[in-house]
Design a protein around this motif. Structure first.
Motif, PDB file in Angstrom:
ATOM      1  N   GLN A 109      40.496 -66.765  51.379  1.00 18.40           N
ATOM      2  CA  GLN A 109      41.427 -65.652  51.579  1.00 18.40           C
ATOM      3  C   GLN A 109      41.849 -65.162  50.205  1.00 18.40           C
ATOM      4  OE1 GLN A 109      45.828 -65.388  53.378  1.00 18.40           O
ATOM      5  NE2 GLN A 109      44.274 -65.637  54.993  1.00 18.40           N
ATOM      6  N   GLY A 110      41.969 -63.852  50.053  1.00 20.28           N
ATOM      7  CA  GLY A 110      42.308 -63.332  48.736  1.00 20.28           C
ATOM      8  C   GLY A 110      42.866 -61.929  48.773  1.00 20.28           C
ATOM      9  N   LEU A 111      43.229 -61.441  47.577  1.00 25.51           N
ATOM     10  CA  LEU A 111      43.854 -60.134  47.400  1.00 25.51           C
ATOM     11  C   LEU A 111      42.862 -59.177  46.757  1.00 25.51           C
ATOM     12  CD1 LEU A 111      46.763 -58.921  47.814  1.00 25.51           C
ATOM     13  CD2 LEU A 111      47.092 -59.287  45.368  1.00 25.51           C
ATOM     14  N   VAL A 112      42.707 -57.998  47.353  1.00 27.28           N
ATOM     15  CA  VAL A 112      41.751 -57.003  46.872  1.00 27.28           C
ATOM     16  C   VAL A 112      42.345 -56.219  45.710  1.00 27.28           C
ATOM     17  CG1 VAL A 112      40.477 -54.895  47.480  1.00 27.28           C
ATOM     18  CG2 VAL A 112      40.677 -56.768  49.137  1.00 27.28           C
ATOM     19  N   ARG A 113      41.539 -56.008  44.685  1.00 29.16           N
ATOM     20  CA  ARG A 113      41.931 -55.091  43.617  1.00 29.16           C
ATOM     21  C   ARG A 113      40.767 -54.142  43.354  1.00 29.16           C
ATOM     22  NH1 ARG A 113      40.548 -59.705  40.529  1.00 29.16           N
ATOM     23  NH2 ARG A 113      39.207 -59.235  38.726  1.00 29.16           N
ATOM     24  N   GLY A 114      41.115 -52.918  43.048  1.00 29.91           N
ATOM     25  CA  GLY A 114      40.108 -51.895  42.833  1.00 29.91           C
ATOM     26  C   GLY A 114      39.624 -51.863  41.399  1.00 29.91           C
ATOM     27  N   SER A 115      38.846 -50.850  41.095  1.00 23.85           N
ATOM     28  CA  SER A 115      38.337 -50.639  39.745  1.00 23.85           C
ATOM     29  C   SER A 115      38.227 -49.141  39.531  1.00 23.85           C
ATOM     30  CB  SER A 115      36.960 -51.293  39.579  1.00 23.85           C
ATOM     31  OG  SER A 115      35.983 -50.556  40.307  1.00 23.85           O
TER      32      SER A 115
END
Length: 642
Positions: A25-31
């Motif tokens: 499980q994790g946290l999404v970060r964009g680019s």
């Protein structure tokens, strides 16, 4: 056709593959591209391909599995959306053929969001809008939104501020309940509190600020002695007129700070309070929290006393008036105040010398003022150099805040502004740089305050062709709120807080509340991590809103300057792919892209230098640049070297 045993084996094989596939499980970060990443609590990060990133939004919490992606690489595959915080956002309305979209103004959300016909609210192409996400892209990658509010168009007066206020949720009106609370404050309430406080109205306090300032929060007076000074710093006391849990308190807590835009101030407290009842106006008795600081001949603090007091400022002085008096005399300042103001100037000069010897003094930087026309566009950008009066006030505020912090730490109470020095990931190279440039026998310890201050002082005086102090300053960690009084390494102080702006900052108001409780022997307010994080988040939002609005205005001004103009600039930051420069006359920042530059250029992360065999670029270097491209919609500016 497979028989029943083969089907059973195939089913078992699939189950084994499923059970042996890593899941997290994790946290999404964009680019800045179409791809993204997802990070776990254990600190691991996994690649999200463009197809997978289409299913999620930055900030989403997801369940995912990890699969091979070729070339010994791995990628994350989204399996479940756990939670999503992104609902409301701002952007520009875009019509392409029959498709209607919002182009979000968001740091990492760089996709257009479709708006179905029933949710368009008569928006037109190019409108700036507020939208709400009505369909999350998981699992099919087709997000939808509705238009909640149309903010205006590119030529709408003051659209830069209006848009940023909406984007960061900065309200410029107060609730009826808050305004009703202000109306209960009157002269009778002030008179009642005057009688309960230390009367310091006999001291010749003066305020020193910009000529147009109305929310005046500090007044100063210095007595000269044969062995030093007594410096009195009086700070406006709005907390005395704000009752816990009432509407005014809620408004201040929710805003956490005043936001300073080029065309207006979005205040933390209503003007009736911040510009009238609590403002330290000349000739008016006002409630104040006063720091009485006994300084020795070198301006070291020998004793700190704090008072709930009544003061009366004898004059509202401007920076230019005080600077003129210090330099050559000023007839605009009453003669009886010349002595006290000059004592203040002497005290401030010695305070600065004390900081130079014992702490860290930052380099002077000019301010820039935008002069706006009636539509809110920048007509002119004026560079303002800091004069002796600005420095006088700064020194008095710094010593006051530092002394109050030390007083609070002794009481095991209050909140502090802590700064840990060089970022952890940069410590190794920073230490190696100092070892090399200062000719040390071994890598120095940059985590100890005394060592840190000494090393940076040596760096400032070093005979080096590199700007060592500037290089180190670009690698500093951010300051944070804390409750234990850890050092502020960037200033070189053993501890630090801010006590001097309660009209404008909620944490300062809380410090006043804490000091009052300690003086009165009552319960000290509880300051938990959630509250401190909330204050920091709201203050960061207000600062970012004002900065982005100002950058927008500056770039719009730049588009109206003659094509081909050459500008004097200074390098303020560099990384492996770009050089950031600041125009000297206007303070506008832009980047020079170095990714496709020919000529064997290399970037050294230790020295922050771009170089090849023929030339090099270092921090602080002067150069001439020309505008290459301005993208107003993204507030992006690219230069080329002239």
């Amino acid at each position: 056709m497979l028989d029943i045993n083969a089907l059973s084996q195939l089913k078992q094989l699939k189950q084994d593959i499923h059970d042996n596939t890593p899941r997290y499980q994790g946290l999404v970060r964009g680019s800045n591209g179409r791809f993204g990443f997802v990070g776990t609590e254990e600190g691991k990060s996994y690649f999200l391909s463009p197809d997978e990133m289409e299913k999620v939004l930055p900030g989403d919490q997801i369940d995912f599995r990890v699969e091979p992606a070729g070339d010994d690489k791995e990628q994350a595959i989204v399996e479940k959306l756990v939670s999503s915080d992104l609902e409301r956002f701002c952007g520009r309305y875009i019509i392409r053929g029959k498709g209607h979209f919002i182009e979000p103004d968001h740091d990492k959300l760089n996709r257009w969001i479709f708006v179905p016909p029933q949710d368009r609210n008569n928006a037109e192409d190019g409108d700036f809008v507020v939208g709400t996400l009505t369909r999350h892209p998981f699992p099919k990658g087709k997000a939808q939104a509705r238009i909640d509010r149309i903010l205006g168009k590119e030529d709408t007066p003051h659209i830069e501020r209006i848009f940023m206020q909406a984007r960061f949720g900065l309200e410029d009106t107060f609730s009826d309940a808050a305004m009703a609370a202000v109306e209960t404050i009157d002269a009778g309430e002030l008179e009642k509190q005057f009688a309960e406080r230390t009367d310091l109205t006999h001291l010749p306090f003066v305020t020193i600020d910009s000529a147009g300032t109305r929310d005046i929060d500090d007044a100063l007076f210095a007595e000269a002695h044969t062995d030093g000074w007594t410096l009195w710093v009086a700070i406006a006391d709005p907390d005395a007129l704000i009752k816990d849990k009432e509407a005014l308190e809620l408004a201040a807590a929710n805003r956490a700070t005043s936001a300073y835009f080029a065309d207006m101030v979005v205040p933390m407290l209503p003007a009736e309070l911040s510009e009238n009842f609590s403002s330290l106006q000349a000739g008016e008795k006002r409630l104040a929290m006063v720091a009485e600081l006994r300084l020795d001949a070198e301006a070291g603090v020998k004793e700190t006393k704090l008072h709930s007091a009544v003061i009366e400022s004898k004059a509202k002085l401007s920076y230019s008036q005080v600077a003129q008096l210090i330099d050559s005399g000023c007839d605009d300042i009453p003669a009886e105040l010349h002595g006290p103001v000059l004592h203040l100037a002497d005290c401030a000069r010695t305070l600065n010398q004390w900081r130079q010897a014992h702490c860290l003094v930052m380099e002077d930087r000019p301010d820039y003022k935008l002069v706006l026309d009636e539509t809110g566009k920048a007509q002119e950008i004026i560079r303002i150099e800091r004069n002796a009066a600005h420095k006088l006030v700064e020194e008095c505020m710094l010593v006051c805040n530092r002394s109050v912090a030390e007083w609070l730490r002794e009481q095991n109470a209050g909140l502090f502004i802590e700064q840990s020095g060089i970022r952890t990931e940069r410590l190794g190279e920073a230490a190696a740089l100092l070892k090399e440039q200062l000719k040390l026998e071994q890598k120095p310890d940059l985590t100890n305050l005394e060592n840190y201050v000494s090393l940076l002082q040596q760096a400032a005086e070093a005979d080096s062709d590199l700007p060592l102090r500037t290089i180190l300053s670009r690698q500093m960690d951010r300051s944070v709120f804390g409750t234990t009084g850890k050092p502020h390494m960037g200033l070189g102080f053993s501890c630090y807080t801010t006590f001097t702006s309660p009209l404008r900052k909620y944490n300062d108001l809380l410090i006043h509340r804490t000091v009052r409780a300690l003086l009165n022997g009552t319960d000290v307010p509880s300051l938990d991590e959630a509250l401190l994080a909330r204050i920091q988040e709201r203050q960061n939002s207000a600062r970012q809103a004002a900065n982005l609005s100002e950058q927008w205005l500056k770039l719009e001004w730049l588009t109206r300057q003659p094509e081909g103009t050459l500008y004097d600039a200074t390098i303020v930051h560099m990384n492996s792919s770009s050089i950031t420069v600041r125009l000297n006359d206007s303070g506008i920042d832009g980047v020079i892209d170095r990714r496709k530059t020919k000529g064997g250029w290399k970037f050294d992360s230790k020295t922050i230098v771009h170089s090849n065999e023929k030339a090099r670029f270092v921090l602080g270097q002067a150069m001439k640049v020309e505008v290459q491209e301005i993208e107003l919609s993204k507030r992006a500016l690219r230069f080329r070297i002239a």
